[in-house]
Write a protein that holds these residues in place. Structure first.
Motif, PDB file in Angstrom:
ATOM      1  N   ARG A 184      48.663  34.085  44.747  1.00  0.00           N
ATOM      2  CA  ARG A 184      49.003  34.062  43.303  1.00  0.00           C
ATOM      3  C   ARG A 184      50.262  34.748  43.132  1.00  0.00           C
ATOM      4  NH1 ARG A 184      43.320  36.461  41.335  1.00  0.00           N
ATOM      5  NH2 ARG A 184      43.832  37.838  43.338  1.00  0.00           N
ATOM      6  N   TYR A 185      50.530  35.917  43.831  1.00  0.00           N
ATOM      7  CA  TYR A 185      51.543  36.736  43.546  1.00  0.00           C
ATOM      8  C   TYR A 185      52.930  36.590  44.600  1.00  0.00           C
ATOM      9  CZ  TYR A 185      47.466  38.954  41.534  1.00  0.00           C
ATOM     10  OH  TYR A 185      46.222  38.941  40.800  1.00  0.00           O
ATOM     11  N   SER A 207      50.921  31.482  41.064  1.00  0.00           N
ATOM     12  CA  SER A 207      50.784  31.992  39.733  1.00  0.00           C
ATOM     13  C   SER A 207      49.371  32.347  39.629  1.00  0.00           C
ATOM     14  CB  SER A 207      51.075  30.776  38.674  1.00  0.00           C
ATOM     15  OG  SER A 207      50.781  31.118  37.493  1.00  0.00           O
ATOM     16  N   ARG A 208      49.398  33.693  38.620  1.00  0.00           N
ATOM     17  CA  ARG A 208      47.932  33.956  38.201  1.00  0.00           C
ATOM     18  C   ARG A 208      47.272  33.365  37.238  1.00  0.00           C
ATOM     19  NH1 ARG A 208      48.096  37.319  33.770  1.00  0.00           N
ATOM     20  NH2 ARG A 208      50.335  38.260  33.283  1.00  0.00           N
ATOM     21  N   LEU A 262      44.842  34.536  34.484  1.00  0.00           N
ATOM     22  CA  LEU A 262      44.005  35.792  34.910  1.00  0.00           C
ATOM     23  C   LEU A 262      44.418  36.883  33.889  1.00  0.00           C
ATOM     24  CD1 LEU A 262      42.274  36.908  37.117  1.00  0.00           C
ATOM     25  CD2 LEU A 262      44.226  37.533  38.224  1.00  0.00           C
ATOM     26  N   ALA A 283      44.996  41.356  37.061  1.00  0.00           N
ATOM     27  CA  ALA A 283      45.978  40.929  37.861  1.00  0.00           C
ATOM     28  C   ALA A 283      46.765  42.390  38.448  1.00  0.00           C
ATOM     29  CB  ALA A 283      47.018  40.026  37.100  1.00  0.00           C
ATOM     30  N   SER A 309      44.720  43.834  41.125  1.00  0.00           N
ATOM     31  CA  SER A 309      44.441  42.996  42.205  1.00  0.00           C
ATOM     32  C   SER A 309      45.604  43.065  43.092  1.00  0.00           C
ATOM     33  CB  SER A 309      44.011  41.518  42.248  1.00  0.00           C
ATOM     34  OG  SER A 309      44.909  40.887  41.545  1.00  0.00           O
ATOM     35  N   SER A 310      46.927  42.874  42.168  1.00  0.00           N
ATOM     36  CA  SER A 310      48.327  42.995  43.017  1.00  0.00           C
ATOM     37  C   SER A 310      48.362  44.476  43.712  1.00  0.00           C
ATOM     38  CB  SER A 310      49.242  42.674  42.230  1.00  0.00           C
ATOM     39  OG  SER A 310      49.369  43.345  41.138  1.00  0.00           O
ATOM     40  N   ASP A 317      48.731  38.826  48.450  1.00  0.00           N
ATOM     41  CA  ASP A 317      47.496  38.674  47.941  1.00  0.00           C
ATOM     42  C   ASP A 317      46.093  38.608  48.533  1.00  0.00           C
ATOM     43  OD1 ASP A 317      46.301  36.316  45.090  1.00  0.00           O
ATOM     44  OD2 ASP A 317      45.643  38.311  45.738  1.00  0.00           O
ATOM     45  N   ASN A 357      41.824  37.927  46.244  1.00  0.00           N
ATOM     46  CA  ASN A 357      41.343  36.676  45.978  1.00  0.00           C
ATOM     47  C   ASN A 357      40.760  36.237  47.425  1.00  0.00           C
ATOM     48  OD1 ASN A 357      40.780  34.399  44.823  1.00  0.00           O
ATOM     49  ND2 ASN A 357      42.802  33.498  44.872  1.00  0.00           N
ATOM     50  N   TYR A 367      46.182  30.019  40.057  1.00  0.00           N
ATOM     51  CA  TYR A 367      44.845  30.300  39.589  1.00  0.00           C
ATOM     52  C   TYR A 367      44.566  30.052  38.284  1.00  0.00           C
ATOM     53  CZ  TYR A 367      40.831  33.704  38.837  1.00  0.00           C
ATOM     54  OH  TYR A 367      39.578  34.145  38.699  1.00  0.00           O
TER      55      TYR A 367
END
Ligand SMILES: Nc1nc2c(ncn2[C@@H]2O[C@H](COP(=O)(O)OP(=O)(O)OP(=O)(O)O)[C@@H](O)[C@H]2O)c(=O)[nH]1
Ligand SMILES: [Mg+2]
Length: 254
Positions: free
Chosen positions: A125-126, A131-132, A135, A140, A143-144, A160, A163, A207
């Motif tokens: 996503r990153y 794209s997140r 989220l 976000a 997680s990043s 990422d 996920n 996502y």
């Protein structure tokens, strides 16, 4: 080449059938040689019964109903993914979440990247093009940063790893031995694959937050389990060099 789609379900009675149909229609559209392995453990909302019906409808859907002989508190998504992957017959395994938050159209890019020689490919996503979606920001951010910390401590080269959406060669799973019970299986797999010298790659994905069902995600519990995992792996693989490589053939515990 056979592909096994492993999908964890916990109380997803509204998501499980549409999710399985999404994967089956993708597999048919792309003329793949594939099977779908839904893993249900201890759902109390009828998800298990719905899975039993899908077996009658689709011959290549092989559910795993994970039972545990001892009382399990808390989230066991990790154990479910391990049980499902062990039951898989494919050379390539693809983990996808059961709440329809992952984009199945990403499968094609993942499979191509594996065929180009990568051992494990993350849906990111990153990375540019990813794209997140919707989220929420705190998730976000955590997680990043979870991924960046793994980059700093273990030189993980992708954007990422929190996920669970990813594709990998079954042999990677067989070699590195996964132990996580819950959500921390996602970074554990990435870090151990990197430390074992496997080739990590990524493809962009979009996502979408779940629409139906209730989340099993608990921020405090997840952050604690991640920090504990990172400390343990750093101690084992950075501070105790004799462990600098994951012991071949350790095998995963389900
Ligand atoms: N078999 C099994 N599946 C689980 C368990 N916990 C979560 N899952 C599944 O794993 C996937 C991811 O869990 P989610 O609850 O969506 O967690 P999340 O994506 O971090 O949180 P959301 O923002 O709510 O989507 C979903 O398909 C869940 O049904 C579990 O203990 N066992
Ligand atoms: Mg989700």
């Amino acid at each position: 080449m056979k592909i096994s789609f492993v999908i964890p379900f916990h109380n997803e009675n509204k998501n499980c059938l549409p999710m399985i149909e999404r994967v089956v229609s993708y597999g048919k559209k792309e003329k793949l040689n594939f099977e779908v392995i839904p893993v249900d453990d201890r759902s109390t909302d009828g998800t298990g019964e719905i899975l039993k019906k899908t077996v009658k409808k689709y011959k290549n859907v092989h559910p795993v109903y994970r039972k545990s002989d001892k009382v399990e508190k808390g989230n066991t998504m990790g154990k479910s993914l391990i049980a499902g992957t062990k039951a898989a017959k494919g050379e390539i395994i693809i983990w996808t979440m059961g709440d329809r938050s992952d984009d199945v159209e990403t499968y094609g890019k993942m499979i191509k990247k594996i065929q180009k020689g990568y051992d494990i490919v993350f849906g990111s996503r990153y990375m540019p093009g990813g794209s997140r979606g919707n989220l929420d920001l705190l998730k976000a951010f955590l997680s990043s940063w979870g991924t960046r910390l793994a980059g700093l401590l273990f030189a993980v080269p992708v954007h990422d790893i929190t996920n669970a959406f990813r594709a990998f060669k079954k042999e990677v799973f067989d070699v590195i031995g996964l132990e996580s019970v819950g959500f921390s299986i996602s970074p554990e797999f990435a870090i151990k694959a990197q430390l074992s010298g496997f080739r990590l790659g990524e493809v962009p994905t979009i996502y979408t937050n779940r629409v139906e069902g209730v989340s099993s995600f608990k921020i405090y519990k997840m952050t604690k389990s991640y920090l504990f995992l990172y400390m343990k792996l750093f101690y084992d693989f950075r501070l105790r060099p004799q462990f600098s490589r994951v012991s071949k053939g350790a095998g995963s515990k389900s």
